[in-house]
Design a protein around this motif. Structure first.
Motif, PDB file in Angstrom:
ATOM      1  N   VAL A  18       0.809  -1.125  -0.191  1.00  0.00           N
ATOM      2  CA  VAL A  18      -0.126   0.010   0.108  1.00  0.00           C
ATOM      3  C   VAL A  18       0.847   1.199  -0.194  1.00  0.00           C
ATOM      4  CG1 VAL A  18      -1.803  -1.179   1.340  1.00  0.00           C
ATOM      5  CG2 VAL A  18      -0.346   0.130   2.649  1.00  0.00           C
ATOM      6  N   LEU A  19       0.254   2.294  -0.521  1.00  0.00           N
ATOM      7  CA  LEU A  19       1.009   3.659  -0.375  1.00  0.00           C
ATOM      8  C   LEU A  19       1.367   4.205   0.750  1.00  0.00           C
ATOM      9  CD1 LEU A  19      -0.425   5.478  -3.469  1.00  0.00           C
ATOM     10  CD2 LEU A  19       1.767   4.200  -3.423  1.00  0.00           C
ATOM     11  N   ASP A  20       2.486   4.677   1.081  1.00  0.00           N
ATOM     12  CA  ASP A  20       2.835   5.561   2.238  1.00  0.00           C
ATOM     13  C   ASP A  20       2.308   6.991   1.568  1.00  0.00           C
ATOM     14  OD1 ASP A  20       3.784   7.526   4.174  1.00  0.00           O
ATOM     15  OD2 ASP A  20       5.727   6.219   4.615  1.00  0.00           O
ATOM     16  N   THR A  21       1.226   7.530   1.937  1.00  0.00           N
ATOM     17  CA  THR A  21       0.506   8.359   1.203  1.00  0.00           C
ATOM     18  C   THR A  21       1.234   9.569   1.850  1.00  0.00           C
ATOM     19  OG1 THR A  21      -1.343   8.338   2.798  1.00  0.00           O
ATOM     20  CG2 THR A  21      -1.493   7.383   0.655  1.00  0.00           C
ATOM     21  N   PRO A  22       1.048  11.071   1.011  1.00  0.00           N
ATOM     22  CA  PRO A  22       1.634  12.347   1.495  1.00  0.00           C
ATOM     23  C   PRO A  22       0.941  12.725   2.754  1.00  0.00           C
ATOM     24  CG  PRO A  22       1.491  12.290  -0.707  1.00  0.00           C
ATOM     25  CD  PRO A  22       0.482  11.151  -0.320  1.00  0.00           C
ATOM     26  N   CYS A  23       1.573  13.490   3.738  1.00  0.00           N
ATOM     27  CA  CYS A  23       1.038  14.206   4.893  1.00  0.00           C
ATOM     28  C   CYS A  23       1.296  15.464   4.781  1.00  0.00           C
ATOM     29  CB  CYS A  23       1.330  13.513   5.964  1.00  0.00           C
ATOM     30  SG  CYS A  23       0.591  14.196   7.590  1.00  0.00           S
ATOM     31  N   VAL A  24       0.543  16.290   4.046  1.00  0.00           N
ATOM     32  CA  VAL A  24       1.093  17.502   3.449  1.00  0.00           C
ATOM     33  C   VAL A  24       0.101  18.804   4.073  1.00  0.00           C
ATOM     34  CG1 VAL A  24       1.427  16.834   1.157  1.00  0.00           C
ATOM     35  CG2 VAL A  24      -0.686  17.580   1.615  1.00  0.00           C
ATOM     36  N   GLU A  25       1.141  19.798   4.324  1.00  0.00           N
ATOM     37  CA  GLU A  25       0.411  20.812   4.981  1.00  0.00           C
ATOM     38  C   GLU A  25      -0.516  21.749   4.030  1.00  0.00           C
ATOM     39  OE1 GLU A  25       1.700  25.172   7.281  1.00  0.00           O
ATOM     40  OE2 GLU A  25       3.251  23.754   6.363  1.00  0.00           O
ATOM     41  N   SER A  26      -1.415  22.135   4.516  1.00  0.00           N
ATOM     42  CA  SER A  26      -2.587  23.169   3.648  1.00  0.00           C
ATOM     43  C   SER A  26      -2.480  24.448   4.234  1.00  0.00           C
ATOM     44  CB  SER A  26      -3.828  22.592   3.563  1.00  0.00           C
ATOM     45  OG  SER A  26      -4.584  23.474   3.022  1.00  0.00           O
ATOM     46  N   GLN A  45      -4.546   6.411  -2.220  1.00  0.00           N
ATOM     47  CA  GLN A  45      -4.428   5.019  -2.570  1.00  0.00           C
ATOM     48  C   GLN A  45      -5.088   4.377  -3.784  1.00  0.00           C
ATOM     49  OE1 GLN A  45      -2.452   2.861  -0.731  1.00  0.00           O
ATOM     50  NE2 GLN A  45      -2.429   4.069   1.550  1.00  0.00           N
ATOM     51  N   PHE A  46      -4.350   3.109  -4.066  1.00  0.00           N
ATOM     52  CA  PHE A  46      -5.028   2.495  -5.594  1.00  0.00           C
ATOM     53  C   PHE A  46      -6.478   2.536  -5.588  1.00  0.00           C
ATOM     54  CE2 PHE A  46      -5.700  -1.083  -8.638  1.00  0.00           C
ATOM     55  CZ  PHE A  46      -5.383  -0.245  -9.618  1.00  0.00           C
ATOM     56  N   THR A  47      -7.059   1.969  -4.795  1.00  0.00           N
ATOM     57  CA  THR A  47      -8.584   2.084  -4.377  1.00  0.00           C
ATOM     58  C   THR A  47      -9.356   3.164  -3.870  1.00  0.00           C
ATOM     59  OG1 THR A  47      -8.614   0.662  -2.275  1.00  0.00           O
ATOM     60  CG2 THR A  47      -8.442  -0.259  -4.283  1.00  0.00           C
ATOM     61  N   ALA A  48      -8.717   4.275  -3.719  1.00  0.00           N
ATOM     62  CA  ALA A  48      -9.020   5.506  -3.358  1.00  0.00           C
ATOM     63  C   ALA A  48      -9.335   5.355  -1.939  1.00  0.00           C
ATOM     64  CB  ALA A  48      -9.931   6.033  -4.024  1.00  0.00           C
ATOM     65  N   SER A  49      -8.868   4.591  -0.827  1.00  0.00           N
ATOM     66  CA  SER A  49      -9.131   4.565   0.585  1.00  0.00           C
ATOM     67  C   SER A  49      -8.382   3.899   1.307  1.00  0.00           C
ATOM     68  CB  SER A  49     -10.617   3.701   0.396  1.00  0.00           C
ATOM     69  OG  SER A  49     -11.001   3.406   1.750  1.00  0.00           O
ATOM     70  N   PHE A  50      -8.327   4.237   2.629  1.00  0.00           N
ATOM     71  CA  PHE A  50      -7.536   3.485   3.567  1.00  0.00           C
ATOM     72  C   PHE A  50      -7.707   2.195   3.771  1.00  0.00           C
ATOM     73  CE2 PHE A  50     -11.210   4.366   6.016  1.00  0.00           C
ATOM     74  CZ  PHE A  50     -11.243   3.185   7.014  1.00  0.00           C
ATOM     75  N   LYS A  51      -8.868   1.894   3.517  1.00  0.00           N
ATOM     76  CA  LYS A  51      -9.470   0.261   3.572  1.00  0.00           C
ATOM     77  C   LYS A  51      -8.416  -0.733   3.209  1.00  0.00           C
ATOM     78  CE  LYS A  51     -13.713   0.665   5.544  1.00  0.00           C
ATOM     79  NZ  LYS A  51     -13.986   0.085   7.043  1.00  0.00           N
ATOM     80  N   GLU A  52      -7.631  -0.411   2.294  1.00  0.00           N
ATOM     81  CA  GLU A  52      -6.511  -1.289   1.719  1.00  0.00           C
ATOM     82  C   GLU A  52      -5.757  -1.906   2.964  1.00  0.00           C
ATOM     83  OE1 GLU A  52      -4.140  -0.426  -1.569  1.00  0.00           O
ATOM     84  OE2 GLU A  52      -5.634   0.776  -2.604  1.00  0.00           O
ATOM     85  N   ARG A  53      -5.431  -1.030   3.908  1.00  0.00           N
ATOM     86  CA  ARG A  53      -4.503  -1.332   4.793  1.00  0.00           C
ATOM     87  C   ARG A  53      -4.943  -2.509   5.777  1.00  0.00           C
ATOM     88  NH1 ARG A  53      -0.685   2.980   5.658  1.00  0.00           N
ATOM     89  NH2 ARG A  53      -1.056   4.806   4.482  1.00  0.00           N
ATOM     90  N   GLY A  54      -5.965  -2.304   6.510  1.00  0.00           N
ATOM     91  CA  GLY A  54      -6.707  -3.449   7.074  1.00  0.00           C
ATOM     92  C   GLY A  54      -6.814  -4.748   6.189  1.00  0.00           C
ATOM     93  N   ALA A 159      -1.014   6.066  11.527  1.00  0.00           N
ATOM     94  CA  ALA A 159      -0.652   7.096  12.556  1.00  0.00           C
ATOM     95  C   ALA A 159       0.986   6.899  12.552  1.00  0.00           C
ATOM     96  CB  ALA A 159      -1.100   6.597  14.011  1.00  0.00           C
ATOM     97  N   LEU A 160       1.500   5.982  12.298  1.00  0.00           N
ATOM     98  CA  LEU A 160       3.041   5.805  12.448  1.00  0.00           C
ATOM     99  C   LEU A 160       3.467   6.544  11.274  1.00  0.00           C
ATOM    100  CD1 LEU A 160       3.481   1.751  12.615  1.00  0.00           C
ATOM    101  CD2 LEU A 160       3.161   3.330  14.398  1.00  0.00           C
ATOM    102  N   GLU A 161       2.916   6.613  10.034  1.00  0.00           N
ATOM    103  CA  GLU A 161       3.345   7.283   9.015  1.00  0.00           C
ATOM    104  C   GLU A 161       3.282   8.758   9.217  1.00  0.00           C
ATOM    105  OE1 GLU A 161       2.017   4.109   5.483  1.00  0.00           O
ATOM    106  OE2 GLU A 161       1.181   6.221   5.381  1.00  0.00           O
ATOM    107  N   MET A 162       2.074   9.487   9.858  1.00  0.00           N
ATOM    108  CA  MET A 162       1.704  10.693  10.144  1.00  0.00           C
ATOM    109  C   MET A 162       2.696  11.195  11.216  1.00  0.00           C
ATOM    110  SD  MET A 162      -2.452  10.722  10.157  1.00  0.00           S
ATOM    111  CE  MET A 162      -2.609  12.544  10.173  1.00  0.00           C
ATOM    112  N   LEU A 163       3.034  10.441  12.285  1.00  0.00           N
ATOM    113  CA  LEU A 163       3.990  10.982  13.180  1.00  0.00           C
ATOM    114  C   LEU A 163       5.411  10.811  12.716  1.00  0.00           C
ATOM    115  CD1 LEU A 163       2.238   9.780  16.437  1.00  0.00           C
ATOM    116  CD2 LEU A 163       2.320  12.104  15.528  1.00  0.00           C
ATOM    117  N   ALA A 164       5.771   9.982  12.033  1.00  0.00           N
ATOM    118  CA  ALA A 164       7.123   9.905  11.363  1.00  0.00           C
ATOM    119  C   ALA A 164       7.122  10.993  10.360  1.00  0.00           C
ATOM    120  CB  ALA A 164       7.062   8.467  10.481  1.00  0.00           C
ATOM    121  N   ALA A 165       6.270  11.431   9.754  1.00  0.00           N
ATOM    122  CA  ALA A 165       6.339  12.593   8.731  1.00  0.00           C
ATOM    123  C   ALA A 165       6.214  13.965   9.640  1.00  0.00           C
ATOM    124  CB  ALA A 165       5.395  12.385   7.694  1.00  0.00           C
ATOM    125  N   ARG A 166       5.451  14.162  10.533  1.00  0.00           N
ATOM    126  CA  ARG A 166       5.213  15.169  11.310  1.00  0.00           C
ATOM    127  C   ARG A 166       5.013  14.794  12.644  1.00  0.00           C
ATOM    128  NH1 ARG A 166       5.795  19.394   7.657  1.00  0.00           N
ATOM    129  NH2 ARG A 166       4.887  18.584   5.499  1.00  0.00           N
TER     130      ARG A 166
END
Length: 400
Positions: A18-26, A45-54, A159-166
């Motif tokens: 699955v993608l480690d999706t961007p966590c970008v500032e707006s 995500q490829f299927t356009a949803s977080f549901k892929e992860r689980g 959450a792991l990805e978000m806190l790693a990025a920010r």
């Protein structure tokens, strides 16, 4: 009980799948809300949803025998596509039970990932019961959309990805349906950074988690544009994790969600479905609560019906004053319409629709009401157009 180690193992298991999706500032949303806003773009995500992860985490833990027998899931949308796609990647036969009202485009996309789709029942509950019965009868592994610790652990990788990025984030806002996403995120976030605040968001029309956790008694509605979080009964495992780790749960109205979808389109040029925009809806509704904080928001998905999106955009234009409907009363003589349209053009507005009303009006028989839908630049511009028409001696009223 779900632990940080389960989520870390899930992250290793789904890495590269699955993608480690961007966590970008707006910056613009930050200016609008008074918070420093970061968007976790799960709609990419490829299927356009977080549901892929689980789904990926669950399927990759199946035994060889379970993989050969296959899996079954019940879903009307994102979970169906996540399970079907990752089952296809692993060569696992997948059956998806979808309620009879599921839009054809979602059925076709799920089938496109190689899944066998069965339409059954008039409600999600009827489809779920049928899926459970088939799982028992055919010895298939049932993949629950949220009330499963493997699913929750996969979602928690966000959450792991978000806190790693920010790592300086001090608040996370997460949409809540059955609770799998926020249960996983909150478990990971609180373990990594105990002071962080985790806030869940539900649609006012589907407040099951708020009722269960807070002991409140909000009535449940029949439908919502945030169908991805339209869950009648929260997950048992999810409720336990939420009670331990989630700081607050908020409710948002349909109009809040619509506004958030339009803002994300206009400002960030990104498409979010109703559930995906719920976090921004809560931030816009409760600006003072989050003012001055570094806020991470989960844009959980971007699967939305194009016709529904068109309606939301139109309603958003009305809400912002860029599309308005007025009724102009005038003499029913040649040249009247030409005069009115010329005045509208001079005011810098564009005519979207025109309708003459002669029968259903209280005006004198020699008069006519002209109903017009106008495109304007802003509320202020709309008010100026009306003022110019009135200054020319015309009777004008704005319609809601």
């Amino acid at each position: 009980m779900l632990h940080l180690s389960d989520i870390q193992q899930a992250a290793a298991r789904i890495a590269g799948q699955v993608l480690d999706t961007p966590c970008v500032e707006s910056r613009t949303l930050s200016e609008l809300t008074g918070a420093q806003v970061f968007l976790k773009m799960e709609n990419l995500q490829f299927t356009a949803s977080f549901k892929e992860r689980g789904a990926c985490n669950k399927l990759r833990q199946l035994s060889q025998e379970e993989r050969q027998r296959g899996v079954i899931a019940m879903s009307a949308g994102n979970h169906a596509q996540g399970v079907a796609y990752h089952a296809q990647q692993l060569g696992v036969p997948a059956t998806i039970v979808m309620p009879g009202f599921t839009p054809g485009v979602k059925v076709a996309r799920t089938q496109g990932f190689g899944a066998r789709v069965l339409l059954h029942g008039a409600t999600l509950e009827e489809a779920a019961a049928h899926a459970r019965a088939l799982a028992a009868d055919q010895q298939l592994t049932f993949v629950h959309p949220y009330d499963d610790e493997a699913i929750m652990a996969g979602q928690g990788t966000l959450a792991l990805e978000m806190l790693a990025a920010r790592p300086d984030l001090d608040t996370l806002i997460v949409p809540v349906g059955g609770g799998g996403l926020i249960a996983g995120i909150a478990t990971a976030a609180k373990a990594l950074k105990p002071p962080i605040e985790v806030v869940g968001v539900q649609a006012q029309r589907f407040p099951a988690m708020v009722n269960a956790v807070k002991g409140e008694h909000h009535a449940q509605g029949a439908s919502t544009i945030a169908e991805g979080i339209a869950v009648g009964a929260p997950g048992v495992h999810c409720v336990e994790a939420i009670r331990r780790h989630v700081d607050d749960l908020l409710l948002v109205q349909e109009g809040d969600i619509e506004q958030a979808i339009v803002l994300l389109l206009e400002i960030e040029k990104t498409l979010a479905e109703g559930a995906g925009a719920a976090a921004l809806a809560a931030l816009m509704r409760h600006k003072q609560r989050f003012a001055g904080k570094k806020v991470g928001m989960v844009l959980s998905g971007g699967n939305i019906d194009p016709q529904l999106l068109a309606q939301i955009i139109g309603r958003g234009l009305v809400r912002s004053g860029r599309l308005m409907r007025i009724v102009v009363g005038t003499r029913d003589v040649p040249g009247s319409l030409a005069r009115i349209t010329a005045l509208v053009a001079q005011a810098g507005a564009n005519i979207d629709e025109v309708h003459h009303q002669r029968a259903f009006t209280l005006l004198a028989a020699q008069n006519v009401e002209i109903e017009m839908v106008l495109q304007t630049r802003s509320r202020e511009h709309a008010a100026d157009v009306i003022e110019r028409l009135r200054a020319a001696g015309l009777e004008v009223r704005q319609q809601p």
